[in-house]
Design a protein around this motif. Structure first.
Motif, PDB file in Angstrom:
ATOM      1  N   LEU B   2       0.831  -1.201   0.000  1.00 39.28           N
ATOM      2  CA  LEU B   2       0.000   0.000   0.000  1.00 39.28           C
ATOM      3  C   LEU B   2       0.875   1.264   0.000  1.00 39.28           C
ATOM      4  O   LEU B   2       2.023   1.235   0.435  1.00 39.28           O
ATOM      5  CB  LEU B   2      -0.901   0.009   1.237  1.00 39.28           C
ATOM      6  CG  LEU B   2      -1.936  -1.114   1.322  1.00 39.28           C
ATOM      7  CD1 LEU B   2      -2.534  -1.174   2.719  1.00 39.28           C
ATOM      8  CD2 LEU B   2      -3.024  -0.919   0.267  1.00 39.28           C
ATOM      9  N   CYS B   3       0.272   2.367  -0.471  1.00 35.15           N
ATOM     10  CA  CYS B   3       1.012   3.632  -0.510  1.00 35.15           C
ATOM     11  C   CYS B   3       1.493   4.037   0.885  1.00 35.15           C
ATOM     12  O   CYS B   3       2.614   4.511   1.050  1.00 35.15           O
ATOM     13  CB  CYS B   3       0.124   4.744  -1.066  1.00 35.15           C
ATOM     14  SG  CYS B   3      -0.320   4.492  -2.786  1.00 35.15           S
ATOM     15  N   GLU B   4       0.615   3.832   1.891  1.00 33.20           N
ATOM     16  CA  GLU B   4       0.967   4.255   3.253  1.00 33.20           C
ATOM     17  C   GLU B   4       2.228   3.551   3.739  1.00 33.20           C
ATOM     18  O   GLU B   4       2.995   4.091   4.519  1.00 33.20           O
ATOM     19  CB  GLU B   4      -0.175   3.937   4.229  1.00 33.20           C
ATOM     20  CG  GLU B   4      -1.375   4.857   4.115  1.00 33.20           C
ATOM     21  CD  GLU B   4      -2.189   4.535   2.864  1.00 33.20           C
ATOM     22  OE1 GLU B   4      -2.387   3.348   2.570  1.00 33.20           O
ATOM     23  OE2 GLU B   4      -2.595   5.493   2.177  1.00 33.20           O
ATOM     24  N   GLN B  28       8.107  -2.720  -7.391  1.00 35.23           N
ATOM     25  CA  GLN B  28       6.886  -3.158  -8.078  1.00 35.23           C
ATOM     26  C   GLN B  28       5.775  -2.125  -7.900  1.00 35.23           C
ATOM     27  O   GLN B  28       5.069  -1.781  -8.852  1.00 35.23           O
ATOM     28  CB  GLN B  28       6.419  -4.504  -7.514  1.00 35.23           C
ATOM     29  CG  GLN B  28       7.200  -5.680  -8.087  1.00 35.23           C
ATOM     30  CD  GLN B  28       6.884  -6.982  -7.363  1.00 35.23           C
ATOM     31  OE1 GLN B  28       6.225  -6.975  -6.311  1.00 35.23           O
ATOM     32  NE2 GLN B  28       7.363  -8.091  -7.922  1.00 35.23           N
ATOM     33  N   HIS B  29       5.667  -1.615  -6.644  1.00 38.30           N
ATOM     34  CA  HIS B  29       4.623  -0.630  -6.361  1.00 38.30           C
ATOM     35  C   HIS B  29       4.825   0.637  -7.193  1.00 38.30           C
ATOM     36  O   HIS B  29       3.874   1.216  -7.721  1.00 38.30           O
ATOM     37  CB  HIS B  29       4.602  -0.294  -4.880  1.00 38.30           C
ATOM     38  CG  HIS B  29       3.562   0.719  -4.511  1.00 38.30           C
ATOM     39  ND1 HIS B  29       2.245   0.391  -4.311  1.00 38.30           N
ATOM     40  CD2 HIS B  29       3.643   2.072  -4.336  1.00 38.30           C
ATOM     41  CE1 HIS B  29       1.564   1.479  -4.026  1.00 38.30           C
ATOM     42  NE2 HIS B  29       2.400   2.515  -4.026  1.00 38.30           N
ATOM     43  N   LEU B  30       6.080   1.052  -7.299  1.00 35.01           N
ATOM     44  CA  LEU B  30       6.380   2.264  -8.064  1.00 35.01           C
ATOM     45  C   LEU B  30       6.005   2.091  -9.533  1.00 35.01           C
ATOM     46  O   LEU B  30       5.638   3.051 -10.214  1.00 35.01           O
ATOM     47  CB  LEU B  30       7.872   2.630  -7.939  1.00 35.01           C
ATOM     48  CG  LEU B  30       8.311   3.212  -6.592  1.00 35.01           C
ATOM     49  CD1 LEU B  30       9.802   3.491  -6.600  1.00 35.01           C
ATOM     50  CD2 LEU B  30       7.539   4.484  -6.271  1.00 35.01           C
ATOM     51  N   GLN B  32       3.428   0.616 -10.505  1.00 35.31           N
ATOM     52  CA  GLN B  32       1.975   0.670 -10.680  1.00 35.31           C
ATOM     53  C   GLN B  32       1.373   1.995 -10.231  1.00 35.31           C
ATOM     54  O   GLN B  32       0.324   2.396 -10.718  1.00 35.31           O
ATOM     55  CB  GLN B  32       1.312  -0.458  -9.854  1.00 35.31           C
ATOM     56  CG  GLN B  32       1.772  -1.840 -10.245  1.00 35.31           C
ATOM     57  CD  GLN B  32       1.611  -2.831  -9.094  1.00 35.31           C
ATOM     58  OE1 GLN B  32       1.220  -2.456  -7.986  1.00 35.31           O
ATOM     59  NE2 GLN B  32       1.922  -4.089  -9.370  1.00 35.31           N
ATOM     60  N   CYS B  33       2.026   2.668  -9.236  1.00 33.22           N
ATOM     61  CA  CYS B  33       1.377   3.806  -8.568  1.00 33.22           C
ATOM     62  C   CYS B  33       1.991   5.126  -9.020  1.00 33.22           C
ATOM     63  O   CYS B  33       3.175   5.382  -8.798  1.00 33.22           O
ATOM     64  CB  CYS B  33       1.509   3.635  -7.067  1.00 33.22           C
ATOM     65  SG  CYS B  33       0.810   4.996  -6.151  1.00 33.22           S
ATOM     66  N   ILE B  34       1.162   5.934  -9.639  1.00 39.51           N
ATOM     67  CA  ILE B  34       1.663   7.214 -10.157  1.00 39.51           C
ATOM     68  C   ILE B  34       2.030   8.161  -9.022  1.00 39.51           C
ATOM     69  O   ILE B  34       3.034   8.861  -9.075  1.00 39.51           O
ATOM     70  CB  ILE B  34       0.607   7.885 -11.058  1.00 39.51           C
ATOM     71  CG1 ILE B  34       0.298   6.947 -12.233  1.00 39.51           C
ATOM     72  CG2 ILE B  34       1.103   9.209 -11.579  1.00 39.51           C
ATOM     73  CD1 ILE B  34      -0.951   7.333 -12.991  1.00 39.51           C
ATOM     74  N   ARG B  35       1.211   8.131  -7.983  1.00 41.48           N
ATOM     75  CA  ARG B  35       1.415   9.066  -6.877  1.00 41.48           C
ATOM     76  C   ARG B  35       2.766   8.819  -6.189  1.00 41.48           C
ATOM     77  O   ARG B  35       3.549   9.737  -5.967  1.00 41.48           O
ATOM     78  CB  ARG B  35       0.274   8.886  -5.871  1.00 41.48           C
ATOM     79  CG  ARG B  35       0.299   9.899  -4.758  1.00 41.48           C
ATOM     80  CD  ARG B  35      -0.866   9.679  -3.809  1.00 41.48           C
ATOM     81  NE  ARG B  35      -0.467  10.013  -2.460  1.00 41.48           N
ATOM     82  CZ  ARG B  35      -0.856   9.350  -1.375  1.00 41.48           C
ATOM     83  NH1 ARG B  35      -1.629   8.276  -1.491  1.00 41.48           N
ATOM     84  NH2 ARG B  35      -0.458   9.722  -0.187  1.00 41.48           N
ATOM     85  N   CYS B  36       3.047   7.569  -5.875  1.00 42.69           N
ATOM     86  CA  CYS B  36       4.313   7.250  -5.217  1.00 42.69           C
ATOM     87  C   CYS B  36       5.492   7.502  -6.152  1.00 42.69           C
ATOM     88  O   CYS B  36       6.565   7.923  -5.728  1.00 42.69           O
ATOM     89  CB  CYS B  36       4.323   5.809  -4.737  1.00 42.69           C
ATOM     90  SG  CYS B  36       3.227   5.557  -3.328  1.00 42.69           S
ATOM     91  N   ARG B  37       5.265   7.245  -7.427  1.00 41.66           N
ATOM     92  CA  ARG B  37       6.302   7.494  -8.425  1.00 41.66           C
ATOM     93  C   ARG B  37       6.678   8.976  -8.401  1.00 41.66           C
ATOM     94  O   ARG B  37       7.855   9.340  -8.463  1.00 41.66           O
ATOM     95  CB  ARG B  37       5.732   7.114  -9.789  1.00 41.66           C
ATOM     96  CG  ARG B  37       6.680   7.249 -10.957  1.00 41.66           C
ATOM     97  CD  ARG B  37       7.614   6.059 -11.076  1.00 41.66           C
ATOM     98  NE  ARG B  37       8.969   6.494 -11.391  1.00 41.66           N
ATOM     99  CZ  ARG B  37      10.025   5.705 -11.313  1.00 41.66           C
ATOM    100  NH1 ARG B  37       9.895   4.451 -10.902  1.00 41.66           N
ATOM    101  NH2 ARG B  37      11.221   6.157 -11.621  1.00 41.66           N
TER     102      ARG B  37
END
Ligand SMILES: [Zn+2]
Lengths: 206, 256
Positions: B2-4, B28-30, B32-37
């Motif tokens: 999760l982002c958190e 992997q999360h980065l 998929q997730c634009i915000r965290c990127r």
């Protein structure tokens, strides 16, 4: 700019230093001269980044090397000489910084005011050779000032950690040893410092 | 992931100090997730801008400054070093605006302190009206002793006429003394003998008249005399001598 008496009295000072150097040599294998040669820009740069003022940095750097000169005999080698010197420099710079903020709390003067009064246009940063033209050089200089100003807005401990990581390129372990804090604290200080900078940079952009 | 969970680890991920498993999860999360990127890109831009500052070169004369300092400090005695240290710090403080007020306030405080010290040294001792008598180092039965001594000197054997409870709380802080003159075994017309009460402000009141003058008219004058008398503990060189009282009577005229 500097009076003649500061020009060296080579023979005498060489003699007076030799005692300490021999003591130092037993554990460090470096003379004080060599130590200075190797670490002076490291110390000066770190202190300058922490304090943001050239004259203050010069003053504190002198103190740092004087401390090194006096204490090198008791250096036990339980850490590397580099982190040992970093530790002294961080300690001295932080003390100076606290001294300034004490004055500010008393409502006398802030470091920022002091800086804006005393060191306008006093940046002697050697520009990288990627500056193609005078205009580029000026832009880069502007950018450096901007970043420095942002850095100075960070709380002291976060500032020190971020400087050591991102400018000096030290490892987390080295920073922990130099600042005498735990690895976890180093991580959180760096993360929080960067977070604040990120936010401030964004605000400045928009 | 999760982002958190990912966000607080981005800084460490950037520095490549996470354990391999977590690092793979973050990467992997980065993906998929634009915000965290976006946050991660922000971090790396912060790092780039800071890194671009690179080291500031130390001025060449720093070496001279350091050697000068070392040479000087090694040569000087600790006294000189201490003085220089203080002077350096002081000059730093002095150059700041605003410190002027502090200096001035300090000066005022020192001056008034000096004034208080001097005045307390040169003024005579004053009785403190509100202080208990014990503060003056009088023994508890001091007033009794004074009265007895006075009466001995005046030749009166005892206070026969009236019993006074000397240690009574109400009167223990009073001085009693015998006042009179020329007391003889054969009283004359103007002989009088009295116990006066002197309160802590030093004013006297007649407590008990032991022996009246034969002339009743004299009694009024006598009253006037006793109330104009002032008493104080004797002092020598500004120090209270607890064994003596000094009586001061201004001259009074007796008119018939
Ligand atoms: Zn995310």
């Amino acid at each position: 700019m500097y009076p003649d008496e500061l020009a060296l009295h080579d023979d005498k000072s060489a003699v007076s230093q030799r005692g300490a150097l021999e003591r130092a040599g037993s554990r460090v294998d470096l003379t004080f001269e060599e130590l200075f040669e190797r670490y002076s820009s490291m110390v000066f740069s770190l202190v300058y980044q922490i304090l943001g003022d050239r004259e203050e940095a010069l003053d504190v750097s002198q103190d740092v090397f004087f401390t090194i000169y006096r204490k090198i005999g008791s250096f036990r080698g339980e850490s590397s000489i580099k982190t040992w010197i970093y530790r002294i420099a961080v300690h001295r710079a932080a003390n100076r910084c606290r001294w300034w903020s004490r004055l500010r709390r008393r409502g006398t003067v802030s470091l920022e005011e002091h800086l804006s009064r005393n060191s306008e246009g006093d940046i002697y940063r050697s520009l990288r050779s990627d500056a193609q033209s005078p205009e580029d050089a000026l832009l880069i200089q502007e950018e450096h000032r901007e970043v420095e100003r942002m850095l100075l807005q960070l709380p002291l401990q976060q500032r020190v950690a971020v400087i050591m990581k991102d400018i000096e390129g030290l490892s987390y372990e080295e920073i922990a040893e130099a600042m005498q804090i735990s690895l976890g604290t180093v991580k959180s200080r760096i993360a929080r410092g960067r977070e604040v900078l990120k936010r401030n940079f964004r605000e400045a952009m928009s | 992931m999760l982002c958190e969970k990912a966000l607080p680890l981005l800084s460490e991920y950037f520095d490549d100090v996470l354990d391999p498993q977590t690092a793979i999860q973050i990467s992997q999360h980065l993906g998929q997730c634009i915000r965290c990127r976006r946050e991660f890109d922000g971090l790396s831009s912060v790092h780039k801008r800071l890194q671009a500052l690179h080291r500031v070169a130390a001025p060449a004369y720093l070496n001279s400054l350091v050697r000068h300092k070392i040479e000087k400090r090694t040569r000087d005695s600790w006294r000189v070093r201490l003085r220089e240290d203080i002077e350096r710090r002081w000059s730093k403080i002095r150059t700041l605006e605003g410190m002027w007020y502090v200096t001035r306030a300090l000066g005022t405080v020192m001056a008034s302190l000096f004034f208080v010290l001097i005045t307390s040294a040169i003024t005579p001792y004053y009785m403190n009206v509100n202080a208990p008598v014990r503060d003056l180092n009088f023994p508890p039965d001091y007033s009794h002793q004074v009265a007895v001594n006075l009466m001995k000197k005046l030749g009166i054997p005892t206070l026969a006429q009236r019993q006074i409870a000397w240690r009574d709380a109400a009167i223990s802080d009073l001085y009693f003394s015998q006042f009179g003159e020329a007391i003889s075994s054969t009283p004359k017309d103007d002989d009088f003998s009295v116990v006066t009460r002197i309160d802590r402000s030093g004013s006297a009141q007649i407590q008990n008249v032991l022996q009246y003058p034969a002339d009743e008219n004299l009694l009024n004058n006598f009253n006037a005399m006793i109330t104009t008398a002032r008493w104080r503990p004797a002092s020598r060189n500004g120090q209270v001598i607890s064994s003596h009282l000094v009586c001061m009577v201004s001259k009074i005229s007796v008119d018939n």
